[in-house]
Design a protein around this motif. Structure first.
Motif, mmCIF file in Angstrom:
data_model
loop_
_atom_site.group_PDB
_atom_site.id
_atom_site.type_symbol
_atom_site.label_atom_id
_atom_site.label_comp_id
_atom_site.label_asym_id
_atom_site.label_seq_id
_atom_site.Cartn_x
_atom_site.Cartn_y
_atom_site.Cartn_z
ATOM 1 N N SER A 44 26.681 -17.221 34.569
ATOM 2 C CA SER A 44 25.947 -15.996 34.904
ATOM 3 C C SER A 44 26.309 -14.860 34.129
ATOM 4 C CB SER A 44 26.117 -15.841 36.732
ATOM 5 O OG SER A 44 25.437 -14.952 37.134
ATOM 6 N N LEU A 45 27.526 -14.627 34.136
ATOM 7 C CA LEU A 45 28.062 -13.503 33.463
ATOM 8 C C LEU A 45 27.254 -13.518 31.830
ATOM 9 C CD1 LEU A 45 31.576 -12.753 34.426
ATOM 10 C CD2 LEU A 45 29.741 -11.359 34.830
ATOM 11 N N SER A 46 27.521 -14.874 31.283
ATOM 12 C CA SER A 46 27.089 -14.798 29.979
ATOM 13 C C SER A 46 25.393 -14.595 29.808
ATOM 14 C CB SER A 46 27.124 -16.272 29.382
ATOM 15 O OG SER A 46 26.724 -16.519 27.958
ATOM 16 N N ARG A 47 24.833 -15.028 30.770
ATOM 17 C CA ARG A 47 23.323 -14.832 30.817
ATOM 18 C C ARG A 47 23.066 -13.152 31.123
ATOM 19 N NH1 ARG A 47 23.069 -19.805 34.008
ATOM 20 N NH2 ARG A 47 22.825 -18.490 35.891
ATOM 21 N N ARG A 48 23.779 -12.583 31.888
ATOM 22 C CA ARG A 48 23.442 -11.270 32.145
ATOM 23 C C ARG A 48 23.776 -10.255 31.249
ATOM 24 N NH1 ARG A 48 22.438 -8.909 36.641
ATOM 25 N NH2 ARG A 48 21.734 -9.993 38.411
ATOM 26 N N THR A 49 24.793 -10.665 30.281
ATOM 27 C CA THR A 49 25.560 -9.527 29.524
ATOM 28 C C THR A 49 24.971 -10.085 28.055
ATOM 29 O OG1 THR A 49 27.375 -10.855 29.022
ATOM 30 C CG2 THR A 49 27.576 -9.174 30.578
ATOM 31 N N GLY A 50 24.530 -11.192 27.896
ATOM 32 C CA GLY A 50 23.969 -11.688 26.427
ATOM 33 C C GLY A 50 25.130 -11.993 25.567
ATOM 34 N N ILE A 51 26.531 -11.930 26.203
ATOM 35 C CA ILE A 51 27.724 -12.146 25.367
ATOM 36 C C ILE A 51 27.856 -13.949 25.554
ATOM 37 C CG2 ILE A 51 30.426 -12.102 25.460
ATOM 38 C CD1 ILE A 51 30.110 -9.206 27.021
ATOM 39 N N SER A 52 28.208 -14.434 24.359
ATOM 40 C CA SER A 52 28.468 -15.674 24.250
ATOM 41 C C SER A 52 29.357 -16.456 25.280
ATOM 42 C CB SER A 52 29.007 -16.166 22.926
ATOM 43 O OG SER A 52 29.554 -17.534 23.083
ATOM 44 N N ILE A 53 28.841 -17.716 25.861
ATOM 45 C CA ILE A 53 29.368 -18.322 26.736
ATOM 46 C C ILE A 53 30.858 -18.835 26.446
ATOM 47 C CG2 ILE A 53 28.577 -20.781 26.314
ATOM 48 C CD1 ILE A 53 28.390 -20.959 29.294
ATOM 49 N N VAL A 54 30.853 -18.929 25.043
ATOM 50 C CA VAL A 54 32.367 -19.265 24.699
ATOM 51 C C VAL A 54 33.364 -18.146 25.175
ATOM 52 C CG1 VAL A 54 33.589 -19.776 22.439
ATOM 53 C CG2 VAL A 54 31.446 -20.542 22.724
ATOM 54 N N THR A 55 33.074 -17.013 24.855
ATOM 55 C CA THR A 55 33.914 -15.863 25.108
ATOM 56 C C THR A 55 34.145 -16.163 26.745
ATOM 57 O OG1 THR A 55 32.910 -14.260 23.610
ATOM 58 C CG2 THR A 55 33.911 -13.382 25.354
ATOM 59 N N PHE A 56 33.457 -16.235 27.585
ATOM 60 C CA PHE A 56 33.778 -16.174 29.068
ATOM 61 C C PHE A 56 34.622 -17.358 29.429
ATOM 62 C CE2 PHE A 56 30.059 -13.204 29.219
ATOM 63 C CZ PHE A 56 30.681 -12.259 29.898
ATOM 64 N N VAL A 57 34.179 -18.642 28.757
ATOM 65 C CA VAL A 57 34.931 -19.865 28.817
ATOM 66 C C VAL A 57 36.569 -19.651 28.397
ATOM 67 C CG1 VAL A 57 35.434 -22.292 28.422
ATOM 68 C CG2 VAL A 57 32.951 -21.359 28.899
ATOM 69 N N THR A 58 36.536 -18.966 27.481
ATOM 70 C CA THR A 58 38.033 -18.673 26.763
ATOM 71 C C THR A 58 38.810 -17.950 27.598
ATOM 72 O OG1 THR A 58 37.073 -18.898 24.560
ATOM 73 C CG2 THR A 58 39.432 -17.851 25.097
ATOM 74 N N ALA A 59 38.044 -16.810 28.250
ATOM 75 C CA ALA A 59 38.645 -15.621 29.011
ATOM 76 C C ALA A 59 39.170 -16.244 30.158
ATOM 77 C CB ALA A 59 37.633 -14.485 29.328
ATOM 78 N N LEU A 60 38.253 -16.863 30.990
ATOM 79 C CA LEU A 60 38.554 -17.664 32.184
ATOM 80 C C LEU A 60 39.720 -18.737 32.012
ATOM 81 C CD1 LEU A 60 38.262 -18.204 35.145
ATOM 82 C CD2 LEU A 60 36.197 -19.581 34.527
ATOM 83 N N GLY A 61 39.411 -19.714 31.071
ATOM 84 C CA GLY A 61 40.247 -21.005 30.949
ATOM 85 C C GLY A 61 41.883 -20.409 30.475
ATOM 86 N N ILE A 62 41.786 -19.451 29.589
ATOM 87 C CA ILE A 62 43.155 -19.204 29.369
ATOM 88 C C ILE A 62 43.651 -18.212 30.365
ATOM 89 C CG2 ILE A 62 44.553 -17.622 27.391
ATOM 90 C CD1 ILE A 62 43.049 -20.302 26.486
ATOM 91 N N GLY A 63 43.122 -17.357 31.188
ATOM 92 C CA GLY A 63 43.874 -16.620 32.231
ATOM 93 C C GLY A 63 44.243 -17.712 33.340
ATOM 94 N N LEU A 64 43.528 -18.621 33.404
ATOM 95 C CA LEU A 64 44.076 -19.705 34.442
ATOM 96 C C LEU A 64 45.132 -20.451 34.055
ATOM 97 C CD1 LEU A 64 40.564 -21.055 35.498
ATOM 98 C CD2 LEU A 64 41.923 -19.876 37.038
ATOM 99 N N ILE A 65 45.164 -20.846 32.812
ATOM 100 C CA ILE A 65 46.162 -21.826 32.365
ATOM 101 C C ILE A 65 47.674 -21.093 32.055
ATOM 102 C CG2 ILE A 65 46.008 -21.562 29.719
ATOM 103 C CD1 ILE A 65 46.739 -24.859 31.679
ATOM 104 N N VAL A 66 47.657 -19.814 31.673
ATOM 105 C CA VAL A 66 48.430 -18.968 31.617
ATOM 106 C C VAL A 66 49.349 -18.971 32.939
ATOM 107 C CG1 VAL A 66 49.224 -16.526 31.329
ATOM 108 C CG2 VAL A 66 47.726 -17.672 29.752
ATOM 109 N N SER A 67 48.592 -18.514 34.022
ATOM 110 C CA SER A 67 49.072 -18.222 35.298
ATOM 111 C C SER A 67 49.634 -19.583 35.710
ATOM 112 C CB SER A 67 47.969 -17.850 36.335
ATOM 113 O OG SER A 67 48.556 -17.585 37.383
ATOM 114 N N HIS A 68 49.041 -20.740 35.484
ATOM 115 C CA HIS A 68 49.314 -22.085 36.067
ATOM 116 C C HIS A 68 50.747 -22.373 35.288
ATOM 117 C CE1 HIS A 68 48.755 -26.177 37.109
ATOM 118 N NE2 HIS A 68 49.243 -26.616 35.695
#
Length: 449
Positions: free
Chosen positions: A132-156
């Motif tokens: 949803s954020l990728s569609r709304r901002t026009g920013i690559s979905i790769v950017t958002f997947v990286t941001a979310l995935g790394i944020g999650l695994i760092v905390s994990h």
């Protein structure tokens, strides 16, 4: 059965064969993973009669943890998407962080969510927000997947009471409260650098693909105007499974026995929590959904089927590598290396993470070996533990079921998954290790160091 350095050679060749089959020959990942798992087991020298059991057990054990979760997660995501809840949440994120910094907001959200919630559950729940954020901002979905995935695994990997870091704190004899505090101090820069900054960098350099741009395949809605869902209800529904899972975490820390502990522990199980959330969504979101539920279920099942197969196959491949003894060989080899202790802890954990495909196994194994050595080596147990945690963050490869969860729910190609997820995690781990060395400058000054 082969031993020693030949094991490492077989492991490297098996990964090369897997990438060749998927990328060059265009064989489906499920078939490639099962095929490579069988051939690798033969090359290692497992008895023929045991190989099918190793592969099927690895497949089944992986799905024990994520099979039901994936199925329920896809259904839950369908409800949130068709009701408009994901869009409302995306609007709220954009209002707070702005379009340019929305990926940073998502990465920090991942850090917070993954403290009480396991990585796989959190990524499945939040994956709709990525698109949803990728569609709304026009920013690559790769950017958002990286941001979310790394944020999650760092905390994990770094912040207790997640099980891995909790074991590390115990094995190093660290004060748990201080271990959590310094874990957060190391985790946030790691998530920003490896998730947000690197995600922004790599997202701009990967051209859009068919897989990346695929639209949500949701059934047709009828033409009746849909009642608009509120932002508050949208956040409540997204947060419901997270809150329920948090009950389980709190229960284990503060309420260790009795009927209340049993009830909260049951409700807080990730599978039960997501099932309850689906039932609540079924009732609460009905006024906001104009699509027949039967069509939603069918679409969800179709989407979840291949994800489950590929994730289980990744676990099967990982089981073959795990039972080969490569971890034990790496331990015995690395113990003779003459390098700084924090760097050794990082490398030790990093190699086990890559070879065994599990951050938690890497954390437990490394801390079991090196944890008791902290006082003998004259280093802070907390910093040694955090160096171990830093190594477990990155280099997730196809023998890690999490690799395929990110690949499928993030809707990335295999090369994109490696560039975004595997390399991003490695950068985040190096950043966390850098923070450990910065903290070590203040040993004897800051409490607990």
């Amino acid at each position: 059965m082969v031993e020693g350095n030949l094991l490492i050679v077989i492991f490297i060749l098996s990964l090369a064969a897997l990438f060749f089959m998927i990328l060059k020959l265009k064989v489906e990942p499920f078939l490639s993973l099962i095929g490579v798992a069988l051939v690798t087991a033969l090359a290692i020298g497992f008895p023929l009669a045991e190989i099918p059991k190793i592969v099927t057990t690895g497949f089944g054990n992986t799905l024990t943890g994520v099979g039901i979760l994936i199925g329920l997660g896809v259904i839950f995501g369908q409800f949130l998407g068709v009701s408009g809840a994901i869009e409302k949440i995306a609007q709220a994120v954009l209002r707070v962080f702005g379009a340019k910094r929305s990926a940073a907001g998502l990465s920090l959200t991942g850090v917070a969510v993954s403290i009480p919630v396991f990585f796989d559950a959190a990524f499945v729940i939040l994956s709709g927000l990525v698109r949803s954020l990728s569609r709304r901002t026009g920013i690559s979905i790769v950017t958002f997947v990286t941001a979310l995935g790394i944020g999650l695994i760092v905390s994990h990997s770094m912040i207790a009471p997640t099980p891995g870091p909790l074991v590390v704190a115990e094995n190093t004899g660290s004060d748990l409260g201080l271990f959590i505090l310094y874990g957060i101090i190391c985790a946030i820069p790691a998530a920003i650098v490896g998730g947000y900054l690197y995600g922004t960098f790599i997202g701009k350099r990967i051209k859009p693909t068919v897989e990346e741009d695929v639209e949500e395949e949701t059934p047709k809605e009828d033409t009746t105007p849909r009642k608009e869902i509120s932002t508050g209800l949208s956040f409540f529904m997204l947060g419901l499974p997270i809150i329920l899972i948090l009950l389980n975490t709190v229960t284990k820390l503060w309420i260790t026995e009795g009927p209340l502990s049993n009830i909260l522990g049951f409700i807080g199980d990730k599978n039960v929590a997501l099932f309850i959330s689906v039932i609540v969504a079924l009732i609460v979101l009905r006024p906001y959904i104009k699509v027949p539920y039967s069509e939603l279920y069918n679409e969800a099942i179709n989407s979840a089927g291949m994800i489950i197969l590929v994730t289980g196959a990744g676990g099967a491949f990982g089981a073959v590598i795990n039972q080969s003894g490569i971890g034990d060989h790496l331990i015995s080899t690395m113990q003779g290396w003459s390098i700084p202790v924090f760097l050794l802890a990082f490398i030790f954990s990093q190699i086990l993470r890559a070879s065994l495909g599990s951050a938690t196994v890497a954390l437990v194994t490394t801390s079991t070996i090196m944890g008791p050595m902290a006082l003998e080596l004259g280093v802070s147990p907390i910093l040694l533990g955090l160096a171990i945690c830093s190594g477990a963050i990155g280099l997730s490869l196809p023998n890690d079921s999490g690799f395929w969860v990110v690949n499928r729910f993030g809707r990335l190609t295999i090369p994109q998954t490696i560039q975004a997820w595997s390399i991003g995690g490695f950068i985040a781990g190096l950043t966390a290790l850098t923070m450990v060395y910065i903290l070590s400058i203040f040993s004897g000054i800051l409490p607990g160091l």
